[in-house]
Motif scaffolding. Structure first.
Motif, PDB file in Angstrom:
ATOM      1  N   SER A 161     -24.704  43.417 -63.087  1.00 34.05           N
ATOM      2  CA  SER A 161     -23.809  44.554 -62.861  1.00 34.05           C
ATOM      3  C   SER A 161     -22.525  44.344 -63.651  1.00 34.05           C
ATOM      4  N   THR A 162     -22.166  45.339 -64.463  1.00 39.16           N
ATOM      5  CA  THR A 162     -21.002  45.179 -65.339  1.00 39.16           C
ATOM      6  C   THR A 162     -20.257  46.497 -65.526  1.00 39.16           C
ATOM      7  N   GLY A 163     -18.984  46.375 -65.858  1.00 44.76           N
ATOM      8  CA  GLY A 163     -18.200  47.541 -66.262  1.00 44.76           C
ATOM      9  C   GLY A 163     -18.268  47.731 -67.769  1.00 44.76           C
ATOM     10  N   ARG A 164     -18.891  46.758 -68.441  1.00 48.96           N
ATOM     11  CA  ARG A 164     -18.960  46.821 -69.909  1.00 48.96           C
ATOM     12  C   ARG A 164     -20.412  46.980 -70.347  1.00 48.96           C
ATOM     13  N   LEU A 165     -20.913  48.219 -70.245  1.00 57.33           N
ATOM     14  CA  LEU A 165     -22.316  48.460 -70.604  1.00 57.33           C
ATOM     15  C   LEU A 165     -22.570  48.229 -72.092  1.00 57.33           C
ATOM     16  N   ALA A 168     -21.091  34.645 -52.040  1.00 56.36           N
ATOM     17  CA  ALA A 168     -19.835  35.297 -52.432  1.00 56.36           C
ATOM     18  C   ALA A 168     -18.819  34.252 -52.856  1.00 56.36           C
ATOM     19  N   CYS A 169     -18.303  34.392 -54.082  1.00 55.96           N
ATOM     20  CA  CYS A 169     -17.333  33.385 -54.537  1.00 55.96           C
ATOM     21  C   CYS A 169     -16.053  33.987 -55.097  1.00 55.96           C
ATOM     22  N   GLY A 170     -15.990  35.305 -55.313  1.00 59.99           N
ATOM     23  CA  GLY A 170     -14.823  35.804 -56.039  1.00 59.99           C
ATOM     24  C   GLY A 170     -14.264  37.103 -55.519  1.00 59.99           C
ATOM     25  N   LEU A 171     -13.191  37.523 -56.146  1.00 61.77           N
ATOM     26  CA  LEU A 171     -12.449  38.694 -55.676  1.00 61.77           C
ATOM     27  C   LEU A 171     -11.919  39.542 -56.833  1.00 61.77           C
ATOM     28  N   ALA A 172     -12.704  39.619 -57.943  1.00 63.16           N
ATOM     29  CA  ALA A 172     -12.216  40.344 -59.122  1.00 63.16           C
ATOM     30  C   ALA A 172     -11.910  41.806 -58.814  1.00 63.16           C
ATOM     31  N   TYR A 177     -19.575  25.870 -62.836  1.00 61.70           N
ATOM     32  CA  TYR A 177     -19.887  24.984 -61.705  1.00 61.70           C
ATOM     33  C   TYR A 177     -19.926  25.804 -60.409  1.00 61.70           C
ATOM     34  N   THR A 178     -19.069  26.812 -60.294  1.00 63.62           N
ATOM     35  CA  THR A 178     -19.098  27.693 -59.126  1.00 63.62           C
ATOM     36  C   THR A 178     -20.373  28.540 -59.128  1.00 63.62           C
ATOM     37  N   ALA A 179     -20.768  29.021 -60.311  1.00 62.60           N
ATOM     38  CA  ALA A 179     -22.041  29.757 -60.412  1.00 62.60           C
ATOM     39  C   ALA A 179     -23.180  28.871 -59.930  1.00 62.60           C
ATOM     40  N   GLY A 182     -20.406  31.766 -48.105  1.00 63.16           N
ATOM     41  CA  GLY A 182     -19.106  31.655 -48.768  1.00 63.16           C
ATOM     42  C   GLY A 182     -19.137  30.434 -49.667  1.00 63.16           C
ATOM     43  N   ILE A 183     -18.735  30.621 -50.913  1.00 64.91           N
ATOM     44  CA  ILE A 183     -18.787  29.513 -51.874  1.00 64.91           C
ATOM     45  C   ILE A 183     -17.372  29.118 -52.294  1.00 64.91           C
ATOM     46  N   ASP A 184     -17.018  27.890 -51.998  1.00 66.30           N
ATOM     47  CA  ASP A 184     -15.715  27.354 -52.426  1.00 66.30           C
ATOM     48  C   ASP A 184     -15.961  26.172 -53.351  1.00 66.30           C
ATOM     49  N   SER A 185     -15.352  26.225 -54.525  1.00 69.90           N
ATOM     50  CA  SER A 185     -15.521  25.114 -55.463  1.00 69.90           C
ATOM     51  C   SER A 185     -14.407  24.092 -55.331  1.00 69.90           C
ATOM     52  N   VAL A 186     -13.265  24.514 -54.789  1.00 73.67           N
ATOM     53  CA  VAL A 186     -12.055  23.679 -54.871  1.00 73.67           C
ATOM     54  C   VAL A 186     -12.172  22.409 -54.038  1.00 73.67           C
ATOM     55  N   ASP A 212     -24.482  49.743 -64.211  1.00 76.61           N
ATOM     56  CA  ASP A 212     -23.052  50.047 -64.244  1.00 76.61           C
ATOM     57  C   ASP A 212     -22.420  49.610 -62.924  1.00 76.61           C
ATOM     58  N   ARG A 213     -21.346  48.835 -63.009  1.00 74.23           N
ATOM     59  CA  ARG A 213     -20.729  48.340 -61.775  1.00 74.23           C
ATOM     60  C   ARG A 213     -20.187  49.480 -60.913  1.00 74.23           C
ATOM     61  N   GLY A 214     -20.008  50.662 -61.536  1.00 73.59           N
ATOM     62  CA  GLY A 214     -19.546  51.836 -60.787  1.00 73.59           C
ATOM     63  C   GLY A 214     -20.520  52.222 -59.679  1.00 73.59           C
ATOM     64  N   ALA A 220     -20.811  40.501 -64.327  1.00 74.07           N
ATOM     65  CA  ALA A 220     -21.792  39.848 -65.203  1.00 74.07           C
ATOM     66  C   ALA A 220     -21.208  39.262 -66.482  1.00 74.07           C
ATOM     67  N   ASN A 221     -20.207  39.918 -67.055  1.00 76.74           N
ATOM     68  CA  ASN A 221     -19.657  39.401 -68.318  1.00 76.74           C
ATOM     69  C   ASN A 221     -18.647  38.283 -68.109  1.00 76.74           C
ATOM     70  N   GLY A 222     -18.264  38.048 -66.861  1.00 75.37           N
ATOM     71  CA  GLY A 222     -17.275  37.004 -66.592  1.00 75.37           C
ATOM     72  C   GLY A 222     -17.887  35.621 -66.667  1.00 75.37           C
ATOM     73  N   GLY A 223     -17.038  34.610 -66.481  1.00 74.53           N
ATOM     74  CA  GLY A 223     -17.496  33.228 -66.569  1.00 74.53           C
ATOM     75  C   GLY A 223     -18.538  32.905 -65.519  1.00 74.53           C
ATOM     76  N   VAL A 224     -18.249  33.224 -64.254  1.00 73.80           N
ATOM     77  CA  VAL A 224     -19.207  32.940 -63.181  1.00 73.80           C
ATOM     78  C   VAL A 224     -20.480  33.741 -63.418  1.00 73.80           C
ATOM     79  N   GLY A 225     -20.312  35.043 -63.672  1.00 70.40           N
ATOM     80  CA  GLY A 225     -21.459  35.936 -63.794  1.00 70.40           C
ATOM     81  C   GLY A 225     -22.380  35.554 -64.942  1.00 70.40           C
ATOM     82  N   ASN A 258      -9.713  29.597 -66.822  1.00 66.87           N
ATOM     83  CA  ASN A 258     -10.387  30.323 -65.743  1.00 66.87           C
ATOM     84  C   ASN A 258      -9.486  31.457 -65.259  1.00 66.87           C
ATOM     85  N   TYR A 259     -10.084  32.321 -64.439  1.00 61.89           N
ATOM     86  CA  TYR A 259      -9.318  33.439 -63.857  1.00 61.89           C
ATOM     87  C   TYR A 259      -8.057  32.914 -63.154  1.00 61.89           C
ATOM     88  N   LYS A 260      -8.231  31.820 -62.394  1.00 60.34           N
ATOM     89  CA  LYS A 260      -7.084  31.276 -61.643  1.00 60.34           C
ATOM     90  C   LYS A 260      -6.006  30.742 -62.580  1.00 60.34           C
TER      91      LYS A 260
HETATM   92  P1  NDP Z   1     -13.683  36.365 -65.208  1.00 58.66           P
HETATM   93  O1  NDP Z   1     -12.376  37.054 -65.375  1.00 58.66           O
HETATM   94  O2  NDP Z   1     -14.263  35.601 -66.325  1.00 58.66           O
HETATM   95  O3  NDP Z   1     -14.801  37.441 -64.743  1.00 58.66           O
HETATM   96  C1  NDP Z   1     -14.613  38.383 -63.744  1.00 58.66           C
HETATM   97  C2  NDP Z   1     -15.495  39.574 -64.051  1.00 58.66           C
HETATM   98  O4  NDP Z   1     -15.456  40.469 -62.949  1.00 58.66           O
HETATM   99  C3  NDP Z   1     -15.042  40.403 -65.239  1.00 58.66           C
HETATM  100  O5  NDP Z   1     -15.505  39.888 -66.453  1.00 58.66           O
HETATM  101  C4  NDP Z   1     -15.649  41.739 -64.920  1.00 58.66           C
HETATM  102  O6  NDP Z   1     -17.013  41.707 -65.317  1.00 58.66           O
HETATM  103  C5  NDP Z   1     -15.616  41.795 -63.413  1.00 58.66           C
HETATM  104  N1  NDP Z   1     -14.475  42.584 -62.924  1.00 58.66           N
HETATM  105  C6  NDP Z   1     -13.174  42.476 -63.285  1.00 58.66           C
HETATM  106  N2  NDP Z   1     -12.427  43.390 -62.627  1.00 58.66           N
HETATM  107  C7  NDP Z   1     -13.279  44.068 -61.830  1.00 58.66           C
HETATM  108  C8  NDP Z   1     -13.112  45.158 -60.918  1.00 58.66           C
HETATM  109  N3  NDP Z   1     -11.916  45.699 -60.690  1.00 58.66           N
HETATM  110  N4  NDP Z   1     -14.199  45.629 -60.271  1.00 58.66           N
HETATM  111  C9  NDP Z   1     -15.420  45.073 -60.491  1.00 58.66           C
HETATM  112  N5  NDP Z   1     -15.636  44.063 -61.352  1.00 58.66           N
HETATM  113  C10 NDP Z   1     -14.574  43.571 -61.997  1.00 58.66           C
HETATM  114  O7  NDP Z   1     -13.517  35.459 -63.922  1.00 58.66           O
HETATM  115  P2  NDP Z   1     -14.454  34.254 -63.425  1.00 58.66           P
HETATM  116  O8  NDP Z   1     -15.867  34.603 -63.693  1.00 58.66           O
HETATM  117  O9  NDP Z   1     -13.923  32.969 -63.908  1.00 58.66           O
HETATM  118  O10 NDP Z   1     -14.164  34.328 -61.871  1.00 58.66           O
HETATM  119  C11 NDP Z   1     -14.684  35.427 -61.136  1.00 58.66           C
HETATM  120  C12 NDP Z   1     -14.090  35.438 -59.738  1.00 58.66           C
HETATM  121  O11 NDP Z   1     -14.518  34.253 -59.057  1.00 58.66           O
HETATM  122  C13 NDP Z   1     -12.566  35.442 -59.695  1.00 58.66           C
HETATM  123  O12 NDP Z   1     -12.156  36.257 -58.626  1.00 58.66           O
HETATM  124  C14 NDP Z   1     -12.228  33.973 -59.414  1.00 58.66           C
HETATM  125  O13 NDP Z   1     -10.989  33.843 -58.766  1.00 58.66           O
HETATM  126  C15 NDP Z   1     -13.393  33.575 -58.520  1.00 58.66           C
HETATM  127  N6  NDP Z   1     -13.665  32.146 -58.522  1.00 58.66           N
HETATM  128  C16 NDP Z   1     -13.814  31.541 -57.317  1.00 58.66           C
HETATM  129  C17 NDP Z   1     -14.107  30.211 -57.229  1.00 58.66           C
HETATM  130  C18 NDP Z   1     -14.346  29.618 -55.900  1.00 58.66           C
HETATM  131  O14 NDP Z   1     -14.223  28.389 -55.743  1.00 58.66           O
HETATM  132  N7  NDP Z   1     -14.705  30.400 -54.906  1.00 58.66           N
HETATM  133  C19 NDP Z   1     -14.166  29.373 -58.431  1.00 58.66           C
HETATM  134  C20 NDP Z   1     -14.114  30.131 -59.676  1.00 58.66           C
HETATM  135  C21 NDP Z   1     -13.837  31.469 -59.704  1.00 58.66           C
HETATM  136  P3  NDP Z   1     -17.662  42.954 -66.098  1.00 58.66           P
HETATM  137  O15 NDP Z   1     -16.770  43.253 -67.242  1.00 58.66           O
HETATM  138  O16 NDP Z   1     -19.015  42.473 -66.491  1.00 58.66           O
HETATM  139  O17 NDP Z   1     -17.708  44.090 -65.097  1.00 58.66           O
END
Ligand code: NDP
Length: 333
Positions: free
Chosen positions: A184-188, A247-251, A132-134, A272-276, A204-206, A162-167, A43-45
């Motif tokens: 929404s993605t940076g990888r069209l 809201a669950c993440g901070l990418a 599971y967070t999704a 706010g979504i916390d899985s931990v 486009d995430r832009g 969108a291309n990430g694990g949660v998305g 995972n990201y973490k």
């Molecule tokens: P991934 O790295 O698999 O996916 C994150 C996706 O975010 C990337 O694939 C990319 O998608 C997009 N992204 C990356 N950088 C940026 C940026 N600078 N601006 C906009 N979009 C960006 O991570 P996960 O899906 O596993 O996790 C996503 C987030 O959720 C993380 O921050 C993680 O810490 C958090 N998380 C929180 C949990 C909780 O309990 N709240 C549990 C699990 C995860 P694309 O290429 O499509 O743009």
């Protein structure tokens, strides 16, 4: 003896993660259930922990891996016995307690969930904490929509990252429920892939990642956001009257440069979504819904298998946003 990734930090070597052999006697004494790990995930973490890019590891030495699926080999906990198939997510495992990127683990029985019928250990880890967070995000939206009388198909749902694990798993889950999903993605270049998961449209995430107006054209009945920062602010600002954002993440960032306008003028709800530390009943509900509702062919399409050693290299890739979907780790490869 068993194989594990081990993170150490000393004055001589600095912060370092290495594949190593450990003795079962070294497993944390604070656990009351010993598990033979069958599958883990990255995972990201875990990327943050393995690379040391962010201080998620709070004690050394530590086996990373915030989740695993495996089989109980010994238990002093009343709920578990040898042979039980279990899943672990969160509770500080892989951060302050030895985790799942290893062939063996010892954890507290209170943290474990039974592997649901119909789900293999590999599938459970292909889903992993991200999936599971999704599911927790989708459950929050479903509850909200049920109370608001919103029906699937009555509006668009935005999924960011969108291309990430949660998305990617959020797209498959929402599309499976009959919702019209906008990804929404940076990888069209991955548009076809995202559409194969069920996205009706890919943007486009832009268009969401820069500072925007406090209130924008109403579009989404719901949002699953794993990105944070301006993206989350813009998502709230373009959510329809009475809609909800999970809201669950901070990418993109941990900040939230938003105004209260969507909340006080459009009655938008931000969950706010916390899985931990999620309570056991919610975890069990999430895993049950994943077992029954997630399209296995879509799960297979987003799953890439790697071994323990490769997980170290993949840690940098996931932080760089270069991983598509989910990395499942075969700890016995
Ligand atoms: P991934 O790295 O698999 O996916 C994150 C996706 O975010 C990337 O694939 C990319 O998608 C997009 N992204 C990356 N950088 C940026 C940026 N600078 N601006 C906009 N979009 C960006 O991570 P996960 O899906 O596993 O996790 C996503 C987030 O959720 C993380 O921050 C993680 O810490 C958090 N998380 C929180 C949990 C909780 O309990 N709240 C549990 C699990 C995860 P694309 O290429 O499509 O743009």
């Amino acid at each position: 003896m068993f194989k594990a990734l081990l993170i150490n930090k000393t004055d001589d070597t600095g912060y370092r993660c290495a594949l190593t052999e450990l003795d079962e006697a070294q497993l944390p004494a604070s656990g009351d259930v010993t598990v033979r790990v069958d599958w883990s995930t990255l995972n990201y973490k875990d990327g943050l922990a393995i690379t040391g890019k962010s201080p998620v590891v709070r004690s050394f030495p530590l086996v990373p891996g915030i989740d695993f699926a495996g089989t109980v080999t010994a238990s002093e906990h009343p709920r578990w016995k040898a042979g039980d198939r279990v899943i672990l997510n969160g509770f500080g495992v892989g951060e302050s307690h030895w985790g799942g990127l290893a062939q063996m683990a010892r954890v507290k029985g209170d943290w474990l969930v039974a592997l649901p019928a119909g789900l293999s250990a590999r599938e459970a880890m292909a889903i992993g904490t991200a999936g599971y967070t999704a599911m927790l995000c989708v459950m929050a939206l479903q509850k909200h929509w049920a109370e608001a009388g919103v029906k699937p198909g009555s509006g668009e749902v935005l999924v960011t990252g969108a291309n990430g694990g949660v998305g990617s798993i959020a797209i498959a889950l929402l599309a499976g429920l009959g919702h019209t999903v906008v990804a929404s993605t940076g990888r069209l270049g991955e548009t076809d892939f995202l559409k194969s998961l069920g996205a009706a449209e890919v943007i486009d995430r832009g268009t969401l990642s820069a500072a925007g107006k406090p209130l924008q054209k109403e579009r989404w009945i719901g949002v699953v956001d794993s990105v944070g920062s301006h993206t989350l602010a813009n998502a709230c600002a373009s959510t329809r009257y009475g809609g909800a954002v999970a809201a669950c993440g901070l990418a993109q960032g941990m900040d939230l440069p938003a105004s209260v306008a969507p909340f006080i003028l459009r009655g938008v709800t931000l969950y706010g979504i916390d899985s931990v530390m999620a309570p056991l009943a919610r975890r069990e509900a999430a895993w049950a819904q994943l077992a029954s509702g997630l399209d296995r062919s879509k799960l297979a399409a987003i799953t890439h298998e790697i071994g323990l050693e490769a997980a170290m290299g993949a840690a940098s890739d996931i932080l760089a946003g270069q991983v598509r979907g989910r990395l499942v780790v075969n700890v016995n490869a």
